[in-house]
Design a protein around this motif. Structure first.
Motif, PDB file in Angstrom:
ATOM      1  N   MET A   1      85.341  19.418  86.569  1.00  0.00           N
ATOM      2  CA  MET A   1      85.604  19.924  85.241  1.00  0.00           C
ATOM      3  C   MET A   1      84.300  20.403  84.610  1.00  0.00           C
ATOM      4  O   MET A   1      83.293  19.702  84.653  1.00  0.00           O
ATOM      5  CB  MET A   1      86.217  18.817  84.399  1.00  0.00           C
ATOM      6  N   HIS A   2      84.302  21.580  84.060  1.00  0.00           N
ATOM      7  CA  HIS A   2      83.078  22.158  83.521  1.00  0.00           C
ATOM      8  C   HIS A   2      82.658  21.528  82.193  1.00  0.00           C
ATOM      9  O   HIS A   2      83.448  20.874  81.515  1.00  0.00           O
ATOM     10  CB  HIS A   2      83.230  23.673  83.356  1.00  0.00           C
ATOM     11  N   TYR A   3      81.396  21.758  81.870  1.00  0.00           N
ATOM     12  CA  TYR A   3      80.808  21.320  80.614  1.00  0.00           C
ATOM     13  C   TYR A   3      80.038  22.511  80.082  1.00  0.00           C
ATOM     14  O   TYR A   3      79.133  23.030  80.757  1.00  0.00           O
ATOM     15  CB  TYR A   3      79.874  20.131  80.854  1.00  0.00           C
ATOM     16  N   LEU A   4      80.401  22.974  78.887  1.00  0.00           N
ATOM     17  CA  LEU A   4      79.782  24.149  78.297  1.00  0.00           C
ATOM     18  C   LEU A   4      79.412  23.829  76.857  1.00  0.00           C
ATOM     19  O   LEU A   4      80.278  23.452  76.065  1.00  0.00           O
ATOM     20  CB  LEU A   4      80.760  25.330  78.325  1.00  0.00           C
ATOM     21  N   LYS A   5      78.140  23.972  76.511  1.00  0.00           N
ATOM     22  CA  LYS A   5      77.703  23.588  75.173  1.00  0.00           C
ATOM     23  C   LYS A   5      76.668  24.571  74.644  1.00  0.00           C
ATOM     24  O   LYS A   5      75.701  24.897  75.341  1.00  0.00           O
ATOM     25  CB  LYS A   5      77.115  22.179  75.205  1.00  0.00           C
ATOM     26  N   ILE A  63      83.503  32.730  82.474  1.00  0.00           N
ATOM     27  CA  ILE A  63      82.540  32.716  83.580  1.00  0.00           C
ATOM     28  C   ILE A  63      82.798  31.509  84.483  1.00  0.00           C
ATOM     29  O   ILE A  63      82.759  31.613  85.712  1.00  0.00           O
ATOM     30  CB  ILE A  63      81.093  32.697  83.045  1.00  0.00           C
ATOM     31  N   ALA A  64      83.064  30.347  83.879  1.00  0.00           N
ATOM     32  CA  ALA A  64      83.220  29.108  84.641  1.00  0.00           C
ATOM     33  C   ALA A  64      84.554  29.024  85.377  1.00  0.00           C
ATOM     34  O   ALA A  64      84.620  28.480  86.487  1.00  0.00           O
ATOM     35  CB  ALA A  64      83.068  27.908  83.712  1.00  0.00           C
ATOM     36  N   PRO A  66      86.673  30.997  87.183  1.00  0.00           N
ATOM     37  CA  PRO A  66      86.865  31.398  88.584  1.00  0.00           C
ATOM     38  C   PRO A  66      86.090  30.530  89.575  1.00  0.00           C
ATOM     39  O   PRO A  66      86.557  30.283  90.690  1.00  0.00           O
ATOM     40  CB  PRO A  66      86.356  32.837  88.641  1.00  0.00           C
ATOM     41  N   ILE A  67      84.944  30.049  89.170  1.00  0.00           N
ATOM     42  CA  ILE A  67      84.149  29.181  90.040  1.00  0.00           C
ATOM     43  C   ILE A  67      84.858  27.847  90.224  1.00  0.00           C
ATOM     44  O   ILE A  67      84.977  27.330  91.340  1.00  0.00           O
ATOM     45  CB  ILE A  67      82.728  28.993  89.472  1.00  0.00           C
ATOM     46  N   GLU A  68      85.358  27.321  89.135  1.00  0.00           N
ATOM     47  CA  GLU A  68      86.062  26.045  89.220  1.00  0.00           C
ATOM     48  C   GLU A  68      87.392  26.185  89.960  1.00  0.00           C
ATOM     49  O   GLU A  68      87.813  25.260  90.643  1.00  0.00           O
ATOM     50  CB  GLU A  68      86.229  25.453  87.829  1.00  0.00           C
ATOM     51  N   ALA A  69      88.008  27.351  89.870  1.00  0.00           N
ATOM     52  CA  ALA A  69      89.253  27.596  90.616  1.00  0.00           C
ATOM     53  C   ALA A  69      88.993  27.578  92.126  1.00  0.00           C
ATOM     54  O   ALA A  69      89.901  27.304  92.914  1.00  0.00           O
ATOM     55  CB  ALA A  69      89.868  28.923  90.201  1.00  0.00           C
ATOM     56  N   GLN A  70      87.740  27.853  92.524  1.00  0.00           N
ATOM     57  CA  GLN A  70      87.368  27.833  93.937  1.00  0.00           C
ATOM     58  C   GLN A  70      86.787  26.483  94.346  1.00  0.00           C
ATOM     59  O   GLN A  70      86.260  26.334  95.451  1.00  0.00           O
ATOM     60  CB  GLN A  70      86.360  28.943  94.223  1.00  0.00           C
ATOM     61  N   GLY A  72      84.345  24.628  92.629  1.00  0.00           N
ATOM     62  CA  GLY A  72      83.014  24.293  92.135  1.00  0.00           C
ATOM     63  C   GLY A  72      83.069  23.599  90.785  1.00  0.00           C
ATOM     64  O   GLY A  72      84.132  23.431  90.197  1.00  0.00           O
ATOM     65  N   ARG A  73      81.910  23.206  90.315  1.00  0.00           N
ATOM     66  CA  ARG A  73      81.776  22.635  88.975  1.00  0.00           C
ATOM     67  C   ARG A  73      80.638  23.365  88.281  1.00  0.00           C
ATOM     68  O   ARG A  73      79.594  23.626  88.884  1.00  0.00           O
ATOM     69  CB  ARG A  73      81.466  21.143  89.040  1.00  0.00           C
ATOM     70  N   VAL A  74      80.834  23.662  86.997  1.00  0.00           N
ATOM     71  CA  VAL A  74      79.857  24.428  86.220  1.00  0.00           C
ATOM     72  C   VAL A  74      79.426  23.624  85.001  1.00  0.00           C
ATOM     73  O   VAL A  74      80.266  23.084  84.280  1.00  0.00           O
ATOM     74  CB  VAL A  74      80.455  25.777  85.765  1.00  0.00           C
ATOM     75  N   VAL A  75      78.121  23.585  84.769  1.00  0.00           N
ATOM     76  CA  VAL A  75      77.552  22.946  83.585  1.00  0.00           C
ATOM     77  C   VAL A  75      76.579  23.944  82.956  1.00  0.00           C
ATOM     78  O   VAL A  75      75.667  24.434  83.631  1.00  0.00           O
ATOM     79  CB  VAL A  75      76.819  21.634  83.946  1.00  0.00           C
ATOM     80  N   VAL A  76      76.809  24.253  81.672  1.00  0.00           N
ATOM     81  CA  VAL A  76      75.938  25.184  80.953  1.00  0.00           C
ATOM     82  C   VAL A  76      75.623  24.591  79.587  1.00  0.00           C
ATOM     83  O   VAL A  76      76.518  24.132  78.874  1.00  0.00           O
ATOM     84  CB  VAL A  76      76.598  26.567  80.754  1.00  0.00           C
ATOM     85  N   ALA A  77      74.350  24.609  79.218  1.00  0.00           N
ATOM     86  CA  ALA A  77      73.920  24.238  77.872  1.00  0.00           C
ATOM     87  C   ALA A  77      72.916  25.286  77.413  1.00  0.00           C
ATOM     88  O   ALA A  77      71.988  25.621  78.157  1.00  0.00           O
ATOM     89  CB  ALA A  77      73.298  22.850  77.863  1.00  0.00           C
TER      90      ALA A  77
END
Length: 133
Positions: A1-5, A63-64, A66-70, A72-77
């Motif tokens: 699960m992504h984290y975007l802040k 942005i996150a 499609p990556i998570e659908a494949q 992956g996990r995305v973290v952006v701050a």
């Protein structure tokens, strides 16, 4: 699960890295962008970042996703507010099963963020003030 802040809060690289760690992932790639002093011959003293937060968060989600659908996990701050030299402005981390995906996806996230997410910077240089993204 992504984290975007997007916030004025300082970026804690260790805490964000921990959001990427998971037994299913064999590769974690991270990018940390800091406020630099020199851009060619232009000397910067500080930068103020601002964002249109609702749209920026929606763009980061796009942005996150499609990556998570494949898998992956995305973290952006990303910081907003005034940052001094060497302060961390942005953290992008991607975890993937293999390193090649992690590298590719991390570069994709930071490059796309720079071009599509409404975050602006006001650079205070020794001779003038410049706006950019």
């Amino acid at each position: 699960m992504h984290y975007l802040k997007i916030s004025d809060d300082p970026i804690n690289v260790d805490a964000l890295y921990q959001k990427l760690v998971d037994p299913q992932y064999g590769g974690i790639d991270m990018f940390v962008g800091t406020v630099r002093q020199w851009t060619g011959s232009i000397q910067t003293t500080k930068i103020t970042y601002s964002a249109y937060q609702p749209m920026a968060e929606r763009q980061l989600e796009k942005i996150a996703a499609p990556i998570e659908a494949q898998g992956g996990r995305v973290v952006v701050a990303h910081r907003t507010g005034t940052l001094e030299l060497t302060d961390i402005a942005v953290f992008v981390g991607v975890a993937a099963v293999h390193r090649a995906e992690a590298f590719k996806w991390c570069q994709h996230v930071i490059d796309t963020l720079k071009h599509e997410v409404p975050i602006w910077k006001k650079e205070y240089d020794t001779d003038k003030v410049r706006w950019g993204n």
